[in-house]
Design a protein around this motif. Structure first.
Motif, PDB file in Angstrom:
ATOM      1  N   LEU A  71      60.317 -20.105 -29.449  1.00 46.16           N
ATOM      2  CA  LEU A  71      61.159 -21.244 -29.107  1.00 46.16           C
ATOM      3  C   LEU A  71      60.713 -21.886 -27.810  1.00 46.16           C
ATOM      4  CD1 LEU A  71      62.860 -21.380 -31.411  1.00 46.16           C
ATOM      5  CD2 LEU A  71      64.732 -20.297 -30.198  1.00 46.16           C
ATOM      6  N   ASN A  72      60.264 -21.083 -26.864  1.00 49.70           N
ATOM      7  CA  ASN A  72      59.752 -21.659 -25.631  1.00 49.70           C
ATOM      8  C   ASN A  72      58.479 -22.458 -25.885  1.00 49.70           C
ATOM      9  OD1 ASN A  72      61.754 -20.842 -23.989  1.00 49.70           O
ATOM     10  ND2 ASN A  72      60.686 -19.055 -23.175  1.00 49.70           N
ATOM     11  N   GLN A  73      57.737 -22.031 -26.858  1.00 49.68           N
ATOM     12  CA  GLN A  73      56.524 -22.787 -27.172  1.00 49.68           C
ATOM     13  C   GLN A  73      56.854 -24.129 -27.798  1.00 49.68           C
ATOM     14  OE1 GLN A  73      53.452 -21.661 -26.225  1.00 49.68           O
ATOM     15  NE2 GLN A  73      54.853 -20.255 -25.191  1.00 49.68           N
ATOM     16  N   THR A  93      69.393 -23.267 -25.619  1.00 52.68           N
ATOM     17  CA  THR A  93      70.479 -23.734 -26.474  1.00 52.68           C
ATOM     18  C   THR A  93      70.410 -23.121 -27.865  1.00 52.68           C
ATOM     19  OG1 THR A  93      70.186 -25.778 -25.256  1.00 52.68           O
ATOM     20  CG2 THR A  93      71.699 -25.803 -27.108  1.00 52.68           C
ATOM     21  N   VAL A  94      69.215 -23.140 -28.436  1.00 51.25           N
ATOM     22  CA  VAL A  94      69.069 -22.611 -29.792  1.00 51.25           C
ATOM     23  C   VAL A  94      69.464 -21.146 -29.839  1.00 51.25           C
ATOM     24  CG1 VAL A  94      67.447 -22.245 -31.661  1.00 51.25           C
ATOM     25  CG2 VAL A  94      67.258 -24.287 -30.261  1.00 51.25           C
ATOM     26  N   VAL A 111      65.333 -22.872 -37.839  1.00 51.61           N
ATOM     27  CA  VAL A 111      64.247 -22.859 -36.862  1.00 51.61           C
ATOM     28  C   VAL A 111      64.072 -21.460 -36.282  1.00 51.61           C
ATOM     29  CG1 VAL A 111      63.466 -23.743 -34.657  1.00 51.61           C
ATOM     30  CG2 VAL A 111      64.554 -25.275 -36.282  1.00 51.61           C
ATOM     31  N   SER A 112      65.192 -20.866 -35.926  1.00 46.58           N
ATOM     32  CA  SER A 112      65.144 -19.553 -35.312  1.00 46.58           C
ATOM     33  C   SER A 112      64.513 -18.540 -36.259  1.00 46.58           C
ATOM     34  CB  SER A 112      66.570 -19.142 -34.949  1.00 46.58           C
ATOM     35  OG  SER A 112      66.592 -17.890 -34.339  1.00 46.58           O
ATOM     36  N   ILE A 165      51.546 -22.690 -17.774  1.00 49.48           N
ATOM     37  CA  ILE A 165      50.925 -21.413 -17.512  1.00 49.48           C
ATOM     38  C   ILE A 165      51.855 -20.241 -17.728  1.00 49.48           C
ATOM     39  CG2 ILE A 165      48.912 -20.915 -16.142  1.00 49.48           C
ATOM     40  CD1 ILE A 165      51.462 -22.851 -14.440  1.00 49.48           C
ATOM     41  N   GLY A 166      53.001 -20.306 -17.084  1.00 48.25           N
ATOM     42  CA  GLY A 166      53.854 -19.136 -17.056  1.00 48.25           C
ATOM     43  C   GLY A 166      54.205 -18.612 -18.430  1.00 48.25           C
ATOM     44  N   GLN A 167      54.830 -19.447 -19.216  1.00 44.75           N
ATOM     45  CA  GLN A 167      55.303 -19.005 -20.515  1.00 44.75           C
ATOM     46  C   GLN A 167      54.134 -18.586 -21.391  1.00 44.75           C
ATOM     47  OE1 GLN A 167      57.253 -22.375 -22.094  1.00 44.75           O
ATOM     48  NE2 GLN A 167      58.527 -22.692 -20.310  1.00 44.75           N
TER      49      GLN A 167
END
Lengths: 151, 151
Positions: free
Chosen positions: A19-21, B27-28, B99-100, B129-131
């Motif tokens: 989801l973060n992607q 949110t999701v 989606v999830s 970068i981080g994620q």
DNA sequence: CCGGGTGGTTTCCGTTGGTAACTCACGCTA
DNA sequence: TAGCGTGAGTTACCAACGGAAACCACCCGG
């Protein structure tokens, strides 16, 4: 989150990673705009409207890295770049398009819910100011006395 | 976007508005976690894992404003606050849950696509970068020699 | 008085997103 | 020869958002 904060990792963290992607602000819009076939960069930008080149470039790169779109460069002058959904992207498009269509179909209901909420809680101030104000003041049926500015 | 940048506002901007409302990073996750019934604040926090109180509070407020959840305060000691999906929220849950579940089911495919991309483009550096680093170095099947750090 | 548990706010700081200007490489125009 | 337009993209700067940790208010047990 603290290290010792042991929680049961149901199906939540993996989902969160993906989801973060796909959770960039414009990712859903880009993917759904790509559903009718390949598109050039500026075509996408024009069609989406409101996205900057920088963020469109970054989001497309991200989608490319995740295998959702392909990036085809035609070395003409000026250069031409086409973006197209991969199979993975087309599969992701299915649920994402459902969200997108839900948003389109239920826009007014959300707007009405917002209005009702602010009428019942005049002192409430939205934590995310910018976007919220845009939503309230935009195509609302009668946005006079929008209580967001009063505070 | 410049003012004179006239684009045809298909079904894109309204969708984008609602999407920005439900497009918060968590949110999701929150809505899908709420699908089995009402939940207390710390219960949600514990279950989601990795969200800070601040953001959870803000996101829940936003969801409340948009009419997706209700917030019920029980003035006991210690105070108890329950969050529950409204009808609107339950309807939104349908596409969001899709989606999830897609994300959960196709996690490994995305991970593989990432790996393949970075093997073919060793010089590529992810813009977020981080994620991205988290994703790559996390539950991957064999994340040794992850080419993101080498540059 | 101290610590625990609950829901929430505040502070500080890193990351993300927005705006505008600039680059590259060419063809067109003057 | 100089300037302009194009299309994709990068860069610099800055505001907003997200994260970590501390703090607040409340009451109870010791």
């Amino acid at each position: 989150m603290k290290p010792g904060d042991t929680y049961t990792p149901h199906d939540c963290r993996p989902v969160g990673e993906i989801l973060n992607q796909i959770g960039g602000k414009w990712t859903v819009l880009i993917i759904t705009r790509l559903k009718h076939g390949p598109m050039r960069f500026s075509e996408l930008k024009r069609l989406i409207g409101g996205i900057s080149q920088k963020v469109l470039t970054a989001t497309l790169r991200e989608l490319e890295m995740n295998g959702f779109v392909t990036r085809t460069v035609t070395p003409s002058i000026p250069p031409r770049v086409d973006y197209e959904l991969t199979d993975l992207g087309r599969e992701l498009l299915v649920p994402l398009d459902a969200v997108s269509e839900w948003a389109l179909a239920n826009r007014q209901r959300v707007l009405d819910a917002r209005k009702a909420f602010f009428e019942q809680n005049p002192d409430a101030v939205p934590p995310r100011i910018g976007q919220v104000a845009t939503l309230i003041h935009s195509g609302n049926s009668s946005d006079s006395s929008a209580p967001v500015a009063g505070g």
